[in-house]
Design an enzyme around this catalytic site. Structure first.
Site, PDB file in Angstrom:
ATOM      1  N   LYS A 265       6.731 -13.790  -2.686  1.00  0.00           N
ATOM      2  CA  LYS A 265       6.828 -12.347  -2.965  1.00  0.00           C
ATOM      3  C   LYS A 265       6.563 -11.556  -1.692  1.00  0.00           C
ATOM      4  O   LYS A 265       5.537 -11.732  -1.045  1.00  0.00           O
ATOM      5  CB  LYS A 265       5.795 -11.967  -4.037  1.00  0.00           C
ATOM      6  CG  LYS A 265       5.600 -10.443  -4.221  1.00  0.00           C
ATOM      7  CD  LYS A 265       4.554 -10.119  -5.293  1.00  0.00           C
ATOM      8  CE  LYS A 265       4.285  -8.616  -5.390  1.00  0.00           C
ATOM      9  NZ  LYS A 265       3.251  -8.265  -6.392  1.00  0.00           N
ATOM     10  N   ASP A 270       3.344  -1.724  -2.335  1.00  0.00           N
ATOM     11  CA  ASP A 270       3.386  -1.605  -3.793  1.00  0.00           C
ATOM     12  C   ASP A 270       2.602  -0.370  -4.238  1.00  0.00           C
ATOM     13  O   ASP A 270       1.376  -0.401  -4.339  1.00  0.00           O
ATOM     14  CB  ASP A 270       2.794  -2.874  -4.432  1.00  0.00           C
ATOM     15  CG  ASP A 270       2.868  -2.846  -5.947  1.00  0.00           C
ATOM     16  OD1 ASP A 270       3.530  -1.942  -6.499  1.00  0.00           O
ATOM     17  OD2 ASP A 270       2.269  -3.749  -6.579  1.00  0.00           O
ATOM     18  N   LYS A 277      -0.114   3.440  -9.072  1.00  0.00           N
ATOM     19  CA  LYS A 277      -1.481   2.959  -8.917  1.00  0.00           C
ATOM     20  C   LYS A 277      -2.404   4.113  -8.557  1.00  0.00           C
ATOM     21  O   LYS A 277      -1.952   5.113  -7.982  1.00  0.00           O
ATOM     22  CB  LYS A 277      -1.538   1.930  -7.778  1.00  0.00           C
ATOM     23  CG  LYS A 277      -0.920   0.587  -8.087  1.00  0.00           C
ATOM     24  CD  LYS A 277      -1.034  -0.341  -6.887  1.00  0.00           C
ATOM     25  CE  LYS A 277      -0.389  -1.699  -7.160  1.00  0.00           C
ATOM     26  NZ  LYS A 277      -1.024  -2.463  -8.243  1.00  0.00           N
ATOM     27  N   ASP A 288       0.920  -6.859  -0.060  1.00  0.00           N
ATOM     28  CA  ASP A 288       1.643  -7.379  -1.222  1.00  0.00           C
ATOM     29  C   ASP A 288       2.856  -8.223  -0.812  1.00  0.00           C
ATOM     30  O   ASP A 288       3.639  -8.651  -1.660  1.00  0.00           O
ATOM     31  CB  ASP A 288       2.065  -6.212  -2.122  1.00  0.00           C
ATOM     32  CG  ASP A 288       2.087  -6.598  -3.590  1.00  0.00           C
ATOM     33  OD1 ASP A 288       1.448  -7.600  -3.951  1.00  0.00           O
ATOM     34  OD2 ASP A 288       2.753  -5.891  -4.376  1.00  0.00           O
ATOM     35  N   ASP A 347       4.765  -1.451 -12.332  1.00  0.00           N
ATOM     36  CA  ASP A 347       3.832  -2.050 -11.370  1.00  0.00           C
ATOM     37  C   ASP A 347       3.820  -3.578 -11.483  1.00  0.00           C
ATOM     38  O   ASP A 347       3.262  -4.257 -10.627  1.00  0.00           O
ATOM     39  CB  ASP A 347       2.431  -1.475 -11.602  1.00  0.00           C
ATOM     40  CG  ASP A 347       1.500  -1.727 -10.435  1.00  0.00           C
ATOM     41  OD1 ASP A 347       1.996  -2.151  -9.366  1.00  0.00           O
ATOM     42  OD2 ASP A 347       0.284  -1.492 -10.579  1.00  0.00           O
ATOM     43  N   GLU A 349       6.001  -5.624 -10.688  1.00  0.00           N
ATOM     44  CA  GLU A 349       7.280  -5.750  -9.984  1.00  0.00           C
ATOM     45  C   GLU A 349       7.444  -7.099  -9.294  1.00  0.00           C
ATOM     46  O   GLU A 349       8.562  -7.537  -9.045  1.00  0.00           O
ATOM     47  CB  GLU A 349       7.420  -4.614  -8.952  1.00  0.00           C
ATOM     48  CG  GLU A 349       6.781  -4.867  -7.572  1.00  0.00           C
ATOM     49  CD  GLU A 349       5.272  -5.051  -7.622  1.00  0.00           C
ATOM     50  OE1 GLU A 349       4.656  -4.645  -8.625  1.00  0.00           O
ATOM     51  OE2 GLU A 349       4.704  -5.592  -6.662  1.00  0.00           O
ATOM     52  N   ARG A 351       6.890 -10.146 -10.315  1.00  0.00           N
ATOM     53  CA  ARG A 351       7.577 -11.132 -11.170  1.00  0.00           C
ATOM     54  C   ARG A 351       9.067 -10.831 -11.262  1.00  0.00           C
ATOM     55  O   ARG A 351       9.878 -11.737 -11.447  1.00  0.00           O
ATOM     56  CB  ARG A 351       6.892 -11.178 -12.540  1.00  0.00           C
ATOM     57  CG  ARG A 351       6.895  -9.860 -13.265  1.00  0.00           C
ATOM     58  CD  ARG A 351       5.829  -9.785 -14.353  1.00  0.00           C
ATOM     59  NE  ARG A 351       4.481  -9.611 -13.807  1.00  0.00           N
ATOM     60  CZ  ARG A 351       3.375  -9.539 -14.539  1.00  0.00           C
ATOM     61  NH1 ARG A 351       3.446  -9.656 -15.856  1.00  0.00           N
ATOM     62  NH2 ARG A 351       2.202  -9.377 -13.975  1.00  0.00           N
TER      63      ARG A 351
HETATM   64  N1  BES Z   1       0.541  -6.300  -6.292  1.00  0.00           N
HETATM   65  C1  BES Z   1      -0.064  -6.175  -7.558  1.00  0.00           C
HETATM   66  C2  BES Z   1      -1.178  -7.187  -7.797  1.00  0.00           C
HETATM   67  C3  BES Z   1      -2.392  -7.075  -6.925  1.00  0.00           C
HETATM   68  C4  BES Z   1      -3.531  -6.470  -7.389  1.00  0.00           C
HETATM   69  C5  BES Z   1      -2.403  -7.646  -5.668  1.00  0.00           C
HETATM   70  C6  BES Z   1      -4.647  -6.415  -6.600  1.00  0.00           C
HETATM   71  C7  BES Z   1      -3.526  -7.591  -4.899  1.00  0.00           C
HETATM   72  C8  BES Z   1      -4.654  -6.976  -5.357  1.00  0.00           C
HETATM   73  C9  BES Z   1       0.962  -6.376  -8.673  1.00  0.00           C
HETATM   74  O1  BES Z   1       2.251  -5.987  -8.370  1.00  0.00           O
HETATM   75  C10 BES Z   1       0.512  -5.538  -9.812  1.00  0.00           C
HETATM   76  O2  BES Z   1       0.438  -4.373  -9.665  1.00  0.00           O
HETATM   77  N2  BES Z   1       0.180  -6.179 -10.930  1.00  0.00           N
HETATM   78  C11 BES Z   1      -0.289  -5.503 -12.065  1.00  0.00           C
HETATM   79  C12 BES Z   1       0.342  -6.141 -13.280  1.00  0.00           C
HETATM   80  C13 BES Z   1       0.102  -5.388 -14.554  1.00  0.00           C
HETATM   81  C14 BES Z   1       0.837  -4.074 -14.524  1.00  0.00           C
HETATM   82  C15 BES Z   1       0.564  -6.244 -15.710  1.00  0.00           C
HETATM   83  C16 BES Z   1      -1.799  -5.618 -12.097  1.00  0.00           C
HETATM   84  O3  BES Z   1      -2.330  -6.671 -11.766  1.00  0.00           O
HETATM   85  O4  BES Z   1      -2.453  -4.638 -12.429  1.00  0.00           O
HETATM   86 ZN    ZN Z   2       2.763  -6.075  -6.335  1.00  0.00          ZN
HETATM   87 ZN    ZN Z   3       2.563  -3.929  -8.723  1.00  0.00          ZN
END
Ligand code: BES
Ligand code: ZN
Ligand code: ZN
Length: 496
Positions: A265, A270, A277, A288, A347, A349, A351
């Site tokens: 990825k 992000d 966020k 990210d 968010d 994204e 996956r």
């Molecule tokens: N890039 C984030 C995950 C992340 C969180 C990386 C903290 C590093 C530190 C990912 O794209 C994301 O935002 N995931 C969400 C998924 C949720 C919306 C199901 C998350 O973990 O909040």
């Molecule tokens: Zn992300």
């Molecule tokens: Zn995200």
């Protein structure tokens, strides 16, 4: 930094610092420790007896102008409990030595291994520890600590008979650690200095230099190939996406041998998109793209290590922005595989872009898949910043990875993928949805989403959201990008 092997005895070493390590049992009556203790008139014994040195892991004691030695300093580092001592400990001890001495303006030192540790594996680990420890994140500081750098490290405690093994370890360790630092350099770049286009250029330059086959798909090609999941994330940004593909072809490929697909990825920033966020801590989302950077670093290392396995690296890269054309919650997208996806949260994204990355790697011929991604905040809840979360569809393939993680000294922990969790991502209006409808298990539902695209191909997902970034400097590693999973995956490919 020059790294060499030194077979001279302790009292012949003219160096700014001699480094050795002791265990918690305080026993310096045997082997190399006894030799050093005797030469210095019982110095080690006195340090231990006085309570100043306890052998506790990574504790440091510095002695200036030690009697009996030509070395200007003796640095004694704790290596913890003797029965728990591993190559992973020694890697850290090597890192601590470098950072401790560098910060004190030392320019060269000898790191002397204990009896039994004069092996190829240990020389590799010390080299890796030192080179990784030498990495700083001051690229954009205009005032650099100019006088603080290590020019040379000699690994001592080896006999002439052990020289060849030691030097082999140094060579391999340098290849791996420099690849790790290459990946960390990319992760350290802020998003204004590293867009998907710039990442693709850097990947291209690396591949050319390493002699690897490389192809970058631009936004037109991505659209032509109907990579709808990747495009859906990219549409919210003015920066166009890229799909980076690097291939390593072995000289004598075995017919029927596995073809490894490494998918990383690379969201260069992000924001969360329309499901935006919170501002607090959002700056960290420049990392990210760590999964993609790790995979690029691995390809760089493999080009030099030359395993007899074909490896295809696929790195989908985009920004996740809330622009006027951004996708919105509820939008339905069609991935390259033809599966339809209900985007309930923009968010989630990572996956989405991995869905097309995984599918494309399979189309290119990958028979065994590994993806690495900063995928979920939930993995930080489950495993903190200690273990990488491991998910797999094929236990034999997953066991191989876990064995490589052990050998490479990276902490990884497998999480369950029961069918019950799969229900969480069943779509209401499309085939699947990009977040779970149940409560909890956020990292597992994320993994299940990706697995839908791996299908029957043995697949492993590494969630590195908690481990790709050090929030605080460690005594063996700078604050910031860690390059986690690179050593494990290099080991995995080399072991096939
Ligand atoms: N890039 C984030 C995950 C992340 C969180 C990386 C903290 C590093 C530190 C990912 O794209 C994301 O935002 N995931 C969400 C998924 C949720 C919306 C199901 C998350 O973990 O909040
Ligand atoms: Zn992300
Ligand atoms: Zn995200």
């Amino acid at each position: 930094m020059q790294i060499t092997l030194d077979t001279r005895p302790f009292d012949a070493l003219e160096t700014e610092a001699l480094v050795s390590y002791i265990f918690e049992d305080g026993d310096v009556t045997q082997g190399r420790a006894a030799e050093l203790d005797k030469l210095t008139g019982g110095l080690l014994g006195r340090l231990i007896k006085s309570g100043e040195s306890t052998g506790k892991a990574l504790e440091t004691t510095l002695v200036h102008t030690p009697a009996g030695l030509k070395a200007a300093r003796l640095l004694v580092i704790g290596a913890g409990k003797r029965e728990q001592f591993t190559t992973a400990t020694l890697r850290k001890v090597g890192g601590v030595a470098l950072r401790y001495l560098k910060s004190r303006s030392v320019h060269n030192f000898v790191f002397s291994v204990r009896e039994g540790d004069a092996t190829e594996e240990k020389a590799q680990a010390i080299t890796e520890g030192a080179i990784a420890a030498d990495f700083e994140t001051d690229k954009y500081k205009t005032e650099k600590k100019n006088n603080k750098h290590i020019e040379s490290l000699a690994i001592g405690g080896y006999s002439e008979g052990e020289r060849a093994a030691g030097e082999k370890g140094i060579t391999r360790g340098r290849i791996i650690a420099e690849a790790q630092n290459f990946a960390r350099d990319l992760v350290n770049e802020p998003s204004n200095k590293l867009t998907p286009r710039i990442l693709a250029e850097k990947a291209q330059a690396m591949a050319k230099e390493a002699g690897l086959e490389v192809e970058t798909l631009d936004e037109k090609k991505i659209a032509e190939l109907k990579m709808g999941a990747l495009l859906s994330v990219a549409q919210g940004s003015v920066e166009p996406p890229r799909m980076i593909v690097i291939t390593y072809n072995p000289a004598n490929p075995k017919p029927g041998a596995p073809v490894v697909g490494l998918v990383g990825k690379a969201v260069t920033f992000d924001t969360g998109g329309i499901s935006i966020k919170p501002a607090d801590g959002m700056e960290k989302m420049k990392y990210d793209m760590a999964g993609g950077a790790t995979m690029l670093g691995i390809m760089r290392a493999l080009a030099a290590l030359k395993p007899n396995v074909k490896v295809i690296c696929v790195v989908p890269s985009t920004e996740n922005m809330p622009g006027g054309r951004a996708q919105k919650p509820g939008d339905i997208q069609t991935a390259m595989s033809g599966k339809t996806i209900e985007v309930l949260n923009t968010d989630a994204e990572g996956r989405l872009i991995l869905a097309d990355g995984i599918h494309y790697a399979k189309l290119l011929g990958a028979t065994h898949l590994v993806d690495a991604a900063t995928l979920t905040g939930a993995i930080v809840v489950a495993l903190a910043n200690v273990n990488v979360g491991v998910f797999g569809s094929d236990q034999a393939w997953t066991d191989k990875l876990l064995a490589s993680a052990k050998a490479a000294g990276e902490k990884m922990w497998q999480l369950p993928m029961d069918d019950e969790y799969r229900e969480f991502i069943k779509g209401s209006f499309a085939d699947i949805q990009n977040i779970g409808s149940g409560k909890g298990g956020g990292s597992i539902t994320g993994a299940w989403f990706i697995r839908e695209f791996a299908g029957d191909t043995p697949w492993i997902h590494l969630d590195i959201a908690g481990t790709a970034w050090n929030d605080e400097a460690k005594s063996w590693l700078a604050k910031g990008p860690t390059g986690v999973a690179l050593r494990t995956l290099v080991h995995l490919v080399m072991s096939l």
